[in-house]
Scaffold this active site. Structure first.
Site, short mmCIF file in Angstrom:
data_model
loop_
_atom_site.label_atom_id
_atom_site.label_comp_id
_atom_site.label_asym_id
_atom_site.label_seq_id
_atom_site.Cartn_x
_atom_site.Cartn_y
_atom_site.Cartn_z
N CYS A 24 -19.32 21.80 0.29
CA CYS A 24 -18.45 21.41 -1.08
C CYS A 24 -17.73 20.13 -1.09
CB CYS A 24 -17.57 22.47 -1.14
SG CYS A 24 -18.12 24.14 -1.39
N1 CO8 Z 1 -14.97 43.55 -7.74
C1 CO8 Z 1 -14.12 44.42 -7.33
N2 CO8 Z 1 -13.37 44.71 -6.20
C2 CO8 Z 1 -13.83 43.72 -5.30
C3 CO8 Z 1 -14.81 42.69 -5.39
C4 CO8 Z 1 -15.61 42.70 -6.84
N3 CO8 Z 1 -16.25 41.86 -7.22
N4 CO8 Z 1 -14.89 41.97 -4.45
C5 CO8 Z 1 -13.93 42.39 -3.52
N5 CO8 Z 1 -13.30 43.44 -4.11
C6 CO8 Z 1 -12.19 44.44 -3.45
C7 CO8 Z 1 -12.69 44.33 -1.69
O1 CO8 Z 1 -13.38 45.55 -1.52
C8 CO8 Z 1 -11.09 44.63 -1.32
O2 CO8 Z 1 -10.74 46.00 -1.54
P1 CO8 Z 1 -9.80 46.78 -0.33
O3 CO8 Z 1 -8.45 46.06 -0.55
O4 CO8 Z 1 -9.70 47.93 -0.73
O5 CO8 Z 1 -10.37 46.40 1.10
C9 CO8 Z 1 -10.32 43.82 -2.29
O6 CO8 Z 1 -11.06 43.49 -3.50
C10 CO8 Z 1 -9.62 42.34 -1.63
O7 CO8 Z 1 -11.03 41.87 -1.27
P2 CO8 Z 1 -11.01 40.44 -0.51
O8 CO8 Z 1 -9.91 40.32 0.46
O9 CO8 Z 1 -12.42 40.15 -0.11
O10 CO8 Z 1 -10.66 39.45 -1.79
P3 CO8 Z 1 -9.80 38.16 -1.95
O11 CO8 Z 1 -8.29 38.46 -2.61
O12 CO8 Z 1 -9.55 37.57 -0.58
O13 CO8 Z 1 -10.57 37.40 -2.93
C11 CO8 Z 1 -12.21 35.38 -2.76
C12 CO8 Z 1 -11.95 37.02 -2.58
C13 CO8 Z 1 -12.21 35.22 -4.24
C14 CO8 Z 1 -13.51 35.00 -2.32
C15 CO8 Z 1 -11.16 34.63 -1.91
O14 CO8 Z 1 -11.07 35.25 -0.74
C16 CO8 Z 1 -11.39 33.26 -1.94
O15 CO8 Z 1 -11.77 32.50 -3.01
N6 CO8 Z 1 -11.81 32.55 -0.78
C17 CO8 Z 1 -11.94 31.22 -0.72
C18 CO8 Z 1 -13.55 31.03 -0.59
C19 CO8 Z 1 -13.99 29.59 -0.69
O16 CO8 Z 1 -13.37 28.60 -1.22
N7 CO8 Z 1 -15.00 29.61 -0.24
C20 CO8 Z 1 -15.60 28.05 -0.21
C21 CO8 Z 1 -16.83 28.48 -0.16
S1 CO8 Z 1 -18.02 27.40 -0.99
C22 CO8 Z 1 -18.39 26.05 0.16
O17 CO8 Z 1 -18.09 25.64 1.00
C23 CO8 Z 1 -19.74 25.67 -0.11
C24 CO8 Z 1 -20.75 26.32 0.47
C25 CO8 Z 1 -22.19 25.94 -0.11
C26 CO8 Z 1 -22.43 26.40 -1.56
C27 CO8 Z 1 -23.69 27.16 -1.41
C28 CO8 Z 1 -23.88 27.94 -2.66
C29 CO8 Z 1 -24.89 29.02 -2.67
#
Ligand code: CO8
Length: 374
Positions: free
Chosen positions: A157
């Site tokens: 990214c």
């Molecule tokens: N629907 C409902 N509930 C969900 C879902 C969903 N879709 N997903 C997770 N939950 C639940 C989980 O099971 C969990 O439940 P519980 O608390 O009971 O265990 C709860 O929701 C919370 O889950 P998370 O802790 O996973 O949720 P977060 O609050 O952390 O949010 C995010 C998830 C949005 C992914 C967040 O962590 C985030 O944005 N993190 C940063 C990610 C980021 O910036 N990544 C960058 C990667 S991109 C990059 O570098 C380029 C790579 C190359 C690109 C390639 C493209 C293919």
């Protein structure tokens, strides 16, 4: 020393857009079917029941409402759940070159240039379509550039910021006179649309910027590059094991091991301080106070992440104008995100206004580009 400027930007947005409701309906239909097919194993405890996704969670956790995609039909087909990309003959323009070329032509038009002026092309993206020849070399031919050179780079990214630094350095040293940094991101092909925890994250788009010596630039809007700074720090928390050695490995990898995977929460916690520190120290070393920056065009991965980074740098909450958001409509378009934010949100810049463009992601990797309208 040669003063260097960004003199034009361009954007390609796919026609197809997928809303959270459409995405969740597709995933949940697939997960329900899988759970029914494995009901006995789930009851016996040998297979885990697939959890359902929810529109409310996606918006609350990420700020994303929709994403563009090169093929909506294939992506939302529960028997496929990935885009359909027509296999092209070797003598046809490849898809990345086609979409990157649209963004590049717009950037060149805005810079008052044509493909014939270009003597350096960098295709900088997370999701490169093939091994070789470099996409950038095909792009040179596609744009009608017959001079100079091109190469690809992948810094996930952060690729746009890394590409801009390479272009700025080349122009400053006299190794190029008109450089193009192009970020065609077809994330949908390397994304795991069957992983509930991240199926909503990504979208497709392509961006481009032109980098030239300020002195000879003919564009109406010129942004002098005051400085660039890059940082990398190894982490496995965002990973994709797709690669040249897959077919030679002694064990066949699971299908989802060669797609995007991450520990989202760890990424959030570790990348926010790393980026905030990079941006703050870069501004300080340029003799700029954070409040002197009119706009932060940040990588677009997560709304809270952007707000937190801007808050740490500014020492207060940013408003929507200071740190504009495009991920609500585009989702995370990897390297293209910060350039989309710049492209859509710079028209109000007066001469002297300063802005900061920043990409960050896998690696970890992060980049800062500070520019001033001249
Ligand atoms: N629907 C409902 N509930 C969900 C879902 C969903 N879709 N997903 C997770 N939950 C639940 C989980 O099971 C969990 O439940 P519980 O608390 O009971 O265990 C709860 O929701 C919370 O889950 P998370 O802790 O996973 O949720 P977060 O609050 O952390 O949010 C995010 C998830 C949005 C992914 C967040 O962590 C985030 O944005 N993190 C940063 C990610 C980021 O910036 N990544 C960058 C990667 S991109 C990059 O570098 C380029 C790579 C190359 C690109 C390639 C493209 C293919």
């Amino acid at each position: 020393m040669i003063r260097v400027a960004i003199t034009g930007s361009g954007l390609y947005t796919p026609q197809d857009s997928i809303s959270n409701d459409e995405l969740v309906a597709c995933y949940n239909a697939w997960a329900t079917r899988e759970n029914a097919a494995h009901a006995a194993a789930i009851a016996a405890g040998t297979v885990q029941e697939l959890p359902m996704s929810s529109t409310e969670f996606i918006y609350k956790a990420s700020g994303i409402q929709s994403r563009y995609c090169i093929d909506k039909v294939g992506t939302l087909d529960i028997n496929r759940m990935r885009p359909r990309v027509r296999t092209r003959r070797d003598d046809e323009p490849s898809l990345m070159v086609e979409i990157g070329g649209i963004a590049a032509r717009e950037a060149l038009t805005n810079a008052g240039r044509s493909g014939a002026d270009v003597d350096f092309v960098i295709v900088a993206a997370s999701n490169l379509q093939r091994a070789y020849p470099a996409m950038a070399v095909e792009m040179q031919a596609h744009l009608g550039s017959t001079q100079g050179f091109g190469y690809d780079m992948n810094v996930a990214c952060a690729s746009a910021a890394f590409g801009i630094q390479a272009a700025v350095d080349a122009v400053r040293l006299g190794n190029a006179r008109c450089a193009l940094v192009i970020n065609p991101e077809i994330t949908s092909g390397h994304h795991n649309w069957r992983n509930r925890d991240c199926h909503f994250i990504f979208g497709d788009a392509a961006t481009a910027v032109v980098v030239e010596p300020l002195e000879t630039a003919v564009a109406k809007e010129k942004f002098e590059v005051l400085g660039t700074r890059l940082k990398t720090q190894f982490s496995n928390n965002i990973r994709n094991n797709f690669g040249f050695l897959n077919i030679a490995e002694t064990e066949t990898r699971a299908w989802d091991d060669v797609l995007f995977q991450q520990e989202g929460r760890k990424v959030f916690k570790e990348v926010v301080p790393m980026v905030a520190e990079l941006l703050s120290s870069h501004l300080a070393d340029l003799g700029l106070k954070p409040d002197e920056v009119k706009r932060f065009w940040l990588h677009q991965a997560n709304l809270s992440m952007n707000q937190l980074i801007a808050k740490r740098v500014l020492g207060r909450d940013p408003d929507e104008i200071e740190a504009p958001i495009i991920l609500d409509q585009y989702a995370n378009t990897s390297s293209a995100g910060c350039v989309i934010a710049f492209h859509k949100h710079h028209a109000d810049f007066a001469v002297g206004d300063v802005g900061l463009l920043s990409g960050f992601g896998a690696g970890y990797s992060a980049g800062s580009v500070v520019i001033r309208r001249v």
